[in-house]
Design a protein around this motif. Structure first.
Motif, PDB file in Angstrom:
ATOM      1  N   GLY A   3      11.763   5.144  -4.717  1.00  9.83           N
ATOM      2  CA  GLY A   3      11.515   4.405  -3.597  1.00  9.83           C
ATOM      3  C   GLY A   3      10.570   2.935  -4.226  1.00  9.83           C
ATOM      4  N   ARG A   4      10.448   2.827  -5.454  1.00  8.86           N
ATOM      5  CA  ARG A   4       9.786   1.541  -5.664  1.00  8.86           C
ATOM      6  C   ARG A   4      10.820   0.469  -5.562  1.00  8.86           C
ATOM      7  NH1 ARG A   4       4.978   1.764  -7.926  1.00  8.86           N
ATOM      8  NH2 ARG A   4       4.105   3.496  -8.902  1.00  8.86           N
ATOM      9  N   LEU A   5      10.058  -0.673  -5.158  1.00 10.88           N
ATOM     10  CA  LEU A   5      10.771  -2.177  -4.913  1.00 10.88           C
ATOM     11  C   LEU A   5      10.277  -2.895  -6.092  1.00 10.88           C
ATOM     12  CD1 LEU A   5       9.759  -2.459  -1.335  1.00 10.88           C
ATOM     13  CD2 LEU A   5      11.988  -1.509  -2.037  1.00 10.88           C
ATOM     14  N   SER A   6      11.400  -4.001  -6.348  1.00 11.76           N
ATOM     15  CA  SER A   6      11.116  -4.859  -7.685  1.00 11.76           C
ATOM     16  C   SER A   6      10.065  -5.823  -6.970  1.00 11.76           C
ATOM     17  CB  SER A   6      12.375  -5.435  -7.948  1.00 11.76           C
ATOM     18  OG  SER A   6      12.788  -6.330  -6.918  1.00 11.76           O
ATOM     19  N   ALA A   7       9.502  -6.687  -7.573  1.00 13.17           N
ATOM     20  CA  ALA A   7       8.734  -7.576  -7.441  1.00 13.17           C
ATOM     21  C   ALA A   7       9.506  -8.819  -6.407  1.00 13.17           C
ATOM     22  CB  ALA A   7       8.098  -8.631  -8.706  1.00 13.17           C
ATOM     23  N   GLY A   8      10.571  -9.138  -6.383  1.00 16.57           N
ATOM     24  CA  GLY A   8      11.118  -9.729  -5.621  1.00 16.57           C
ATOM     25  C   GLY A   8      11.270  -9.062  -4.158  1.00 16.57           C
ATOM     26  N   GLN A   9      11.742  -7.938  -4.294  1.00 11.99           N
ATOM     27  CA  GLN A   9      11.722  -7.227  -2.822  1.00 11.99           C
ATOM     28  C   GLN A   9      10.438  -7.000  -2.335  1.00 11.99           C
ATOM     29  OE1 GLN A   9      13.572  -3.845  -5.008  1.00 11.99           O
ATOM     30  NE2 GLN A   9      15.781  -4.389  -4.288  1.00 11.99           N
ATOM     31  N   ARG A  10       9.470  -6.753  -3.063  1.00  8.68           N
ATOM     32  CA  ARG A  10       8.169  -6.685  -2.417  1.00  8.68           C
ATOM     33  C   ARG A  10       7.942  -7.995  -1.713  1.00  8.68           C
ATOM     34  NH1 ARG A  10       6.503  -3.950  -7.199  1.00  8.68           N
ATOM     35  NH2 ARG A  10       5.251  -5.768  -7.901  1.00  8.68           N
ATOM     36  N   GLN A  11       8.031  -9.012  -2.471  1.00  7.91           N
ATOM     37  CA  GLN A  11       7.834 -10.441  -1.801  1.00  7.91           C
ATOM     38  C   GLN A  11       8.566 -10.461  -0.133  1.00  7.91           C
ATOM     39  OE1 GLN A  11       8.432 -13.746  -4.575  1.00  7.91           O
ATOM     40  NE2 GLN A  11       6.248 -13.165  -5.340  1.00  7.91           N
ATOM     41  N   LEU A  12       9.967 -10.213  -0.321  1.00 12.93           N
ATOM     42  CA  LEU A  12      10.660 -10.114   0.856  1.00 12.93           C
ATOM     43  C   LEU A  12       9.935  -9.231   2.165  1.00 12.93           C
ATOM     44  CD1 LEU A  12      14.302 -10.038  -0.098  1.00 12.93           C
ATOM     45  CD2 LEU A  12      12.799 -12.051   0.872  1.00 12.93           C
ATOM     46  N   VAL A  13       9.322  -8.135   1.579  1.00 16.47           N
ATOM     47  CA  VAL A  13       8.808  -7.176   2.555  1.00 16.47           C
ATOM     48  C   VAL A  13       7.495  -7.859   2.960  1.00 16.47           C
ATOM     49  CG1 VAL A  13       7.394  -5.044   2.679  1.00 16.47           C
ATOM     50  CG2 VAL A  13       9.584  -5.043   1.593  1.00 16.47           C
ATOM     51  N   SER A  14       6.655  -8.780   1.958  1.00 16.87           N
ATOM     52  CA  SER A  14       5.577  -9.307   2.489  1.00 16.87           C
ATOM     53  C   SER A  14       5.994 -10.567   3.601  1.00 16.87           C
ATOM     54  CB  SER A  14       4.910  -9.878   1.236  1.00 16.87           C
ATOM     55  OG  SER A  14       5.449 -10.799   0.638  1.00 16.87           O
ATOM     56  N   PHE A  15       7.200 -11.019   3.318  1.00 17.04           N
ATOM     57  CA  PHE A  15       7.563 -12.008   4.177  1.00 17.04           C
ATOM     58  C   PHE A  15       7.765 -11.537   5.595  1.00 17.04           C
ATOM     59  CE2 PHE A  15      10.011 -15.339   1.527  1.00 17.04           C
ATOM     60  CZ  PHE A  15       8.659 -15.716   0.876  1.00 17.04           C
ATOM     61  N   ALA A  16       8.348 -10.284   5.804  1.00 15.73           N
ATOM     62  CA  ALA A  16       8.470  -9.471   6.938  1.00 15.73           C
ATOM     63  C   ALA A  16       7.332  -9.280   7.723  1.00 15.73           C
ATOM     64  CB  ALA A  16       9.322  -8.400   6.653  1.00 15.73           C
ATOM     65  N   ARG A  17       6.370  -8.825   6.778  1.00 12.47           N
ATOM     66  CA  ARG A  17       4.852  -8.812   7.193  1.00 12.47           C
ATOM     67  C   ARG A  17       4.442  -9.880   7.792  1.00 12.47           C
ATOM     68  NH1 ARG A  17       1.356  -7.064   2.311  1.00 12.47           N
ATOM     69  NH2 ARG A  17       1.936  -4.962   2.516  1.00 12.47           N
ATOM     70  N   ALA A  18       4.605 -11.051   7.373  1.00  7.26           N
ATOM     71  CA  ALA A  18       4.044 -12.327   7.649  1.00  7.26           C
ATOM     72  C   ALA A  18       4.803 -12.561   8.944  1.00  7.26           C
ATOM     73  CB  ALA A  18       4.081 -13.358   6.625  1.00  7.26           C
ATOM     74  N   PHE A  19       5.946 -12.530   8.834  1.00 12.36           N
ATOM     75  CA  PHE A  19       6.829 -12.752  10.294  1.00 12.36           C
ATOM     76  C   PHE A  19       6.229 -11.948  11.386  1.00 12.36           C
ATOM     77  CE2 PHE A  19      10.340 -12.626  13.239  1.00 12.36           C
ATOM     78  CZ  PHE A  19      10.681 -13.973  13.117  1.00 12.36           C
ATOM     79  N   LEU A  20       6.243 -10.697  11.175  1.00 16.26           N
ATOM     80  CA  LEU A  20       5.722  -9.681  12.299  1.00 16.26           C
ATOM     81  C   LEU A  20       4.362 -10.249  12.971  1.00 16.26           C
ATOM     82  CD1 LEU A  20       6.584  -7.336  13.932  1.00 16.26           C
ATOM     83  CD2 LEU A  20       5.470  -6.051  12.162  1.00 16.26           C
TER      84      LEU A  20
ATOM     85  N   PHE B 103       0.730  -1.291   0.011  1.00 16.65           N
ATOM     86  CA  PHE B 103       0.129   0.075   0.125  1.00 16.65           C
ATOM     87  C   PHE B 103       0.813   1.195  -0.104  1.00 16.65           C
ATOM     88  CE2 PHE B 103      -2.725  -3.347   1.623  1.00 16.65           C
ATOM     89  CZ  PHE B 103      -3.934  -3.106   1.090  1.00 16.65           C
ATOM     90  N   SER B 104       0.174   2.482  -0.464  1.00 16.18           N
ATOM     91  CA  SER B 104       1.146   3.513  -0.360  1.00 16.18           C
ATOM     92  C   SER B 104       1.173   3.944   1.133  1.00 16.18           C
ATOM     93  CB  SER B 104       0.373   4.617  -1.374  1.00 16.18           C
ATOM     94  OG  SER B 104      -0.835   4.894  -0.438  1.00 16.18           O
ATOM     95  N   GLY B 105       2.748   4.263   1.196  1.00 13.57           N
ATOM     96  CA  GLY B 105       2.952   4.429   2.799  1.00 13.57           C
ATOM     97  C   GLY B 105       4.308   4.158   2.827  1.00 13.57           C
ATOM     98  N   SER B 106       5.069   4.156   4.184  1.00 17.92           N
ATOM     99  CA  SER B 106       6.549   3.783   4.254  1.00 17.92           C
ATOM    100  C   SER B 106       6.437   2.266   4.212  1.00 17.92           C
ATOM    101  CB  SER B 106       6.720   4.408   5.545  1.00 17.92           C
ATOM    102  OG  SER B 106       6.336   3.790   6.805  1.00 17.92           O
ATOM    103  N   VAL B 107       7.749   1.868   4.034  1.00 14.44           N
ATOM    104  CA  VAL B 107       8.178   0.521   4.169  1.00 14.44           C
ATOM    105  C   VAL B 107       7.674  -0.082   5.402  1.00 14.44           C
ATOM    106  CG1 VAL B 107       9.789  -1.314   3.996  1.00 14.44           C
ATOM    107  CG2 VAL B 107       9.832   0.701   2.585  1.00 14.44           C
TER     108      VAL B 107
END
Ligand SMILES: Nc1ncnc2c1ncn2[C@@H]1O[C@H](COP(=O)(O)OP(=O)(O)O)[C@@H](O)[C@H]1O
Ligand SMILES: [Mg+2]
Length: 602
Positions: free
Chosen positions: A495-512, A446-450
């Motif tokens: 500030g855009r992330l690549s598809a792979g980077q977005r997936q890693l961010v979503s991993f962090a999201r799930a971990f949290l 979503f638009s907003g900070s990492v």
């Protein structure tokens, strides 16, 4: 525990007749008006007040000419002062009350629209995926834009114009009849062609107006769908074709609107003509009677003034009719949307899910999308708490379907999905969302900070916790290297992330979010091989201590699972540890060979 689910019939526009549709619209309208009922009554009083004040004007003119002027000749100026003062007061009062009407009616209409807009958003958001897959985004956008706009048009002035104009005509007619019934009769005769023209206009314009609303809806839908699929459009060089389609639709809209405007012109000038003829006839007949001494001059002036006023409101009524029609249609569509019950209903008596261990069971599950063909004929599956299960199989085998049923994006047709022995349909939805997280290929940010994106599932997480989650899945270095680190806005250029980077961010999201059950649907597909070791490490940390259902195309991920299920046409055809299945020499073994060959050759 219920093993069969009775699906309520989908409440759809097509299944309701006209009366039921209107009744539903009226219920919606009632629920919208109820909170502002007092203000509505207040507005009605203001409308009546302002019209009475305005209609007094010509009568005071008649009094001034016929009674105050003779009195003035007799040396008494008071009646003239009274007439002139009264006229001024009536005009002022009329103006003030009209201004107050505009204010209060705007307050009413704006609060109704705000209420409705919020309801539409909340309801659309609550509706199930099945709804969102069937209802195109263009249609949803039309509900939130042009339908709400049609209502706004009517509420912002339309309704008050209708009330004001009708009342103005009535009061003008009655005043004229009381003042001089013969002139009133002329008006009554003139009403006949006026009403006929208005009716003709309404019938014609309804057709044209509806066509033009459909045309504009098509323009919007085409625009939204083209831009949503812009990648495909550009990749396949579809621009000329889509532009041609769009041009056609936009031209339709233009032609329709032009036709509407043309008949508006005919209507407008016909009414003006009827009005002027009426004034001339009233003047002629009245003038002749003045000569005979049968009518006072003042009354004649007042009669002419009233006659002149009579037809202007009729034009306004005719014009409002269109917005009335389209607002009715819009209200029907909005009521339809708001009346659409999610096919994944919240439980009546939610069972809390506390301290979830993560024991997952599919108990005789049968499923298909909507009324479509069966996708899972009968699935029995038990995943003990803490087990990591990899689902493999061909595209279309039903792997994602299993994942989505577990996350309760859909409900089963028969059987049940159980978490810790509790049917997901009976579990408290908030608890279910907390203990069961699904990460998909899309990895939507979503638009907003990492940082805010990582904290999506736990908005109260501290910066330390967010960083710890990022570290755990191996994305901390990447985030720290962004221009503003964790505060980098993901929707801004650079500030855009690549598809792979977005997936890693979503991993962090799930971990949290730290769910007991984690579902990964091709969540690693966009990660490239050079990051392999890092990803494997991150994935291991992410899956540790949880029940996990992993759908992956990556051999290393599958081989790291405790158990592999090979799915084919909605059935589990092989089930065992990776080593067992390779040794057994079945489908998985074949797949494994193929994978190894492709790795060796790359
Ligand atoms: N939203 C949907 N609506 C209707 N049919 C669907 C939908 N999603 C998947 N299907 C159908 O269900 C079957 C299984 O699809 P899916 O579970 O996505 O397979 P996989 O993930 O193994 O590739 C396919 O035949 C597919 O066409
Ligand atoms: Mg899939």
């Amino acid at each position: 525990m219920s093993t069969t689910a009775v699906r309520p019939p989908a409440s759809d526009e097509e299944t309701l007749d006209g009366r039921a549709l209107r009744a539903r619209s009226m219920r919606l309208l009632g629920s919208l008006v109820r909170p502002v009922a007092r203000a509505v009554w207040g507005t009605a009083l203001l409308v009546v007040g302002s019209q009475v004040a305005l209609v007094a004007g010509p009568a005071l003119v008649a009094y001034g000419i016929d009674s105050a002027l003779p009195a003035l000749r007799g040396g008494d100026a008071r009646p003239l002062w009274f007439a002139a003062g009264g006229y001024l007061v009536a005009a002022l009062l009329g103006g003030l009350l009209t201004a107050a009407t505009v204010r209060t009616s705007a307050r009413v209409s704006q609060s109704i629209l705000l209420d409705l807009r919020r309801r539409v958003f909340r309801h659309t958001q609550r509706l199930d995926l099945e709804f969102h897959e069937r209802y195109t985004s263009g249609r949803i956008i039309s509900r939130q834009t042009s339908d709400l706009d049609a209502l706004r048009e009517l509420l912002d002035g339309g309704i008050t114009t209708l009330a004001t104009s009708t009342l103005a005509m009535l009061l003008t007619g009655v005043s004229l009849a009381l003042l001089d019934w013969r002139s009133g009769l002329v008006l009554l005769v003139a009403v006949v062609p006026g009403a006929l023209v208005t009716r003709w206009f309404q019938l014609r314009s309804v057709v044209l107006y509806r066509a033009s609303r459909t045309a504009v809806a098509r323009v919007i839908v085409r625009f939204v769908e083209t831009m949503t699929g812009i990648r495909a459009v550009q990749a396949f060089r579809r621009e000329p074709a889509t532009a041609a389609t769009y041009d056609g639709l936009a031209e339709d809209y233009r032609a329709n609107t032009a036709r509407s405007i043309r008949i508006n012109g005919v209507f407008d000038s016909s009414l003006t003509l009827i009005g002027n003829v009426t004034v001339a006839v009233v003047l002629l007949l009245g003038g002749l009677r003045v000569l005979d001494g049968g009518l006072d001059v003042g009354v004649l002036v007042a009669a002419v003034l009233y006659a002149r006023r009579f037809f202007a409101p009729l034009r306004d009524i005719g014009m409002v009719y269109n917005s009335f029609q389209s607002a009715t249609a819009a209200l029907e569509k909005l009521a339809g949307l708001l009346g659409h019950e999610p096919s994944v209903p919240d439980p009546v008596h939610p069972v809390p899910l506390r301290d979830v261990r993560g024991d997952v069971r599919f108990d005789g599950v049968e499923f298909g999308y909507g009324d479509g063909p069966t996708v899972l004929p009968r699935l029995d599956l038990h995943v003990p708490a803490g087990q990591v299960v990899a689902l493999v199989g061909e595209t279309g085998a039903g792997k994602s379907t299993v994942a989505k049923l577990l996350a309760r994006f859909y409900d089963v047709r028969a059987g049940a999905v159980l978490v810790d022995g509790i049917d997901v349909r009976e579990a408290d939805p908030a608890d279910l969302r907390r203990s069961l997280v699904m990460v998909t290929q899309e990895a939507y940010l979503f638009s907003g900070s990492v940082a805010a994106n990582i904290a999506l599932g736990r908005p109260d997480a501290t910066r330390e916790e967010i960083e710890a989650a990022a570290r755990a899945v191996g994305v901390h270095e990447l985030v720290a290297s962004l221009p503003d680190g964790y505060d980098t806005e993901v929707d801004k250029r650079g500030g855009r992330l690549s598809a792979g980077q977005r997936q890693l961010v979503s991993f962090a999201r799930a971990f949290l979010a730290d769910p007991a059950v984690l579902i990964l649907d091709e969540a690693t597909s966009a990660l490239d091989v050079p990051g392999e070791a890092l990803v494997q490490e991150g994935l291991r940390t992410l899956l540790a201590g949880r029940t996990a259902v992993v759908i992956a195309h990556r051999l290393s991920t599958v081989m790291g699972a405790d158990r592999v299920l090979v799915v084919d046409a909605g059935r589990v055809v092989e089930d065992g540890s990776p080593a067992q299945l390779v040794a057994a020499g079945g489908r998985f073994a074949a797949l494994h060979d193929e994978w190894q060959r492709s790795i060796a050759s790359s």
